[in-house]
Design an enzyme around this catalytic site. Structure first.
Site, short mmCIF file in Angstrom:
data_model
loop_
_atom_site.label_atom_id
_atom_site.label_comp_id
_atom_site.label_asym_id
_atom_site.label_seq_id
_atom_site.Cartn_x
_atom_site.Cartn_y
_atom_site.Cartn_z
N SER A 132 43.03 42.98 32.43
CA SER A 132 43.26 41.83 33.15
C SER A 132 42.28 40.68 32.69
CB SER A 132 43.00 41.97 34.64
OG SER A 132 43.03 40.93 35.37
N TYR A 145 38.05 45.50 41.61
CA TYR A 145 39.28 45.16 40.58
C TYR A 145 38.59 44.87 39.29
CZ TYR A 145 43.60 43.61 38.45
OH TYR A 145 44.60 43.39 37.55
#
Length: 251
Positions: A132, A145
């Site tokens: 990401s 995350y």
């Protein structure tokens, strides 16, 4: 092409779009997912298995089945991931932290481990990790995350070093905010944490990129197809952003 392709979390979202893209090339595609209904609804030509990508036992059984049925693996995509808790660090629940790292990072390791065992004897293969832009930058209120996605990039680079001499390439795709139900949930949680409206957060995500729009799942699938192709035969160990150039991670 008739390549053997495995994608974790491939019955929904980005994973399903990638699965469709490889299937359209004539590849044999198998996906895993924890969503039984989505697995049952997969389109013809894509085989699904209900499997927790963070479970060592489940993943070992999956790879044993692939070895028996296919005898090898050409492309493996570590796509399984969850958003994890959205909270200030002083309020971060340890259980949510562990769960997020378990799915995003442990799942990536288990995919790479199983794929390496099948690819090394053939001395060829491609492993793609879905990280990401949060694996390239910090993101407020998303500590688990972010930590997991940074970890995925470190894992990828180590795997690329280890497996390169065996003819196996490894890269990571770092999507920006990808349109779809998942980013809707992320935006809602961030809006609540920041005291903003979801619309304002969404607009902020878009305005923080050079292209002024969110990424589409097909953009990620297109990069995966390229990285798995002979055109990328000298591309390995790279973290490639597909995000329209993020220059403000917290607008």
């Amino acid at each position: 092409m008739n390549r053997r392709v495995l994608i974790t979390a491939g019955a929904n979202g980005i994973g399903l779009v990638m699965a469709r893209a490889f299937a359209a090339l004539g590849d044999r595609v198998r996906v895993t997912d924890v969503d039984e209904a989505a697995v049952a609804a997969l389109p013809a030509g894509i085989r699904g298995t209900v499997c927790d990508a963070a479970s060592e036992a489940a993943m070992d059984l999956l790879f044993a089945d692939i070895a028996q049925e296919w005898g090898g693996l050409a492309i493996a995509v570590a796509n399984a991931g969850i958003k994890g808790p959205t909270a200030a660090i002083e309020e971060m629940p340890l259980e949510g932290w562990h769960q997020c790292l378990g799915v995003n990072l442990d799942g990536a390791m288990l995919l790479a481990r199983g794929a390496a065992r099948l690819m090394k004897p053939a001395r060829q293969g491609v492993i793609i990790f879905i990280s990401s832009t949060s694996g390239l930058y910090g993101t407020p209120f998303r500590a688990p995350y972010v930590a997991a996605k940074w970890g995925v990039i470190g894992l990828m680079k180590t795997v690329a070093m280890e497996l390169g001499p065996h003819g196996i390439r490894a890269n990571a795709i770092c999507p920006g905010s990808v349109n779809g139900p998942r980013i809707d949930r992320v935006i809602e949680a961030e809006a609540a944490a920041k005291g903003m409206t979801p619309q304002a957060v969404r607009q902020g995500y878009a305005s923080g990129t050079a292209m002024k729009r969110l990424t589409e799942a097909q953009d990620v699938a297109d990069m995966a197809v390229f990285l798995a192709s002979d055109g990328a035969r000298m591309v390995t160990g790279q973290a490639l952003a597909v995000d329209g150039m993020t220059y403000n991670v917290d607008p």
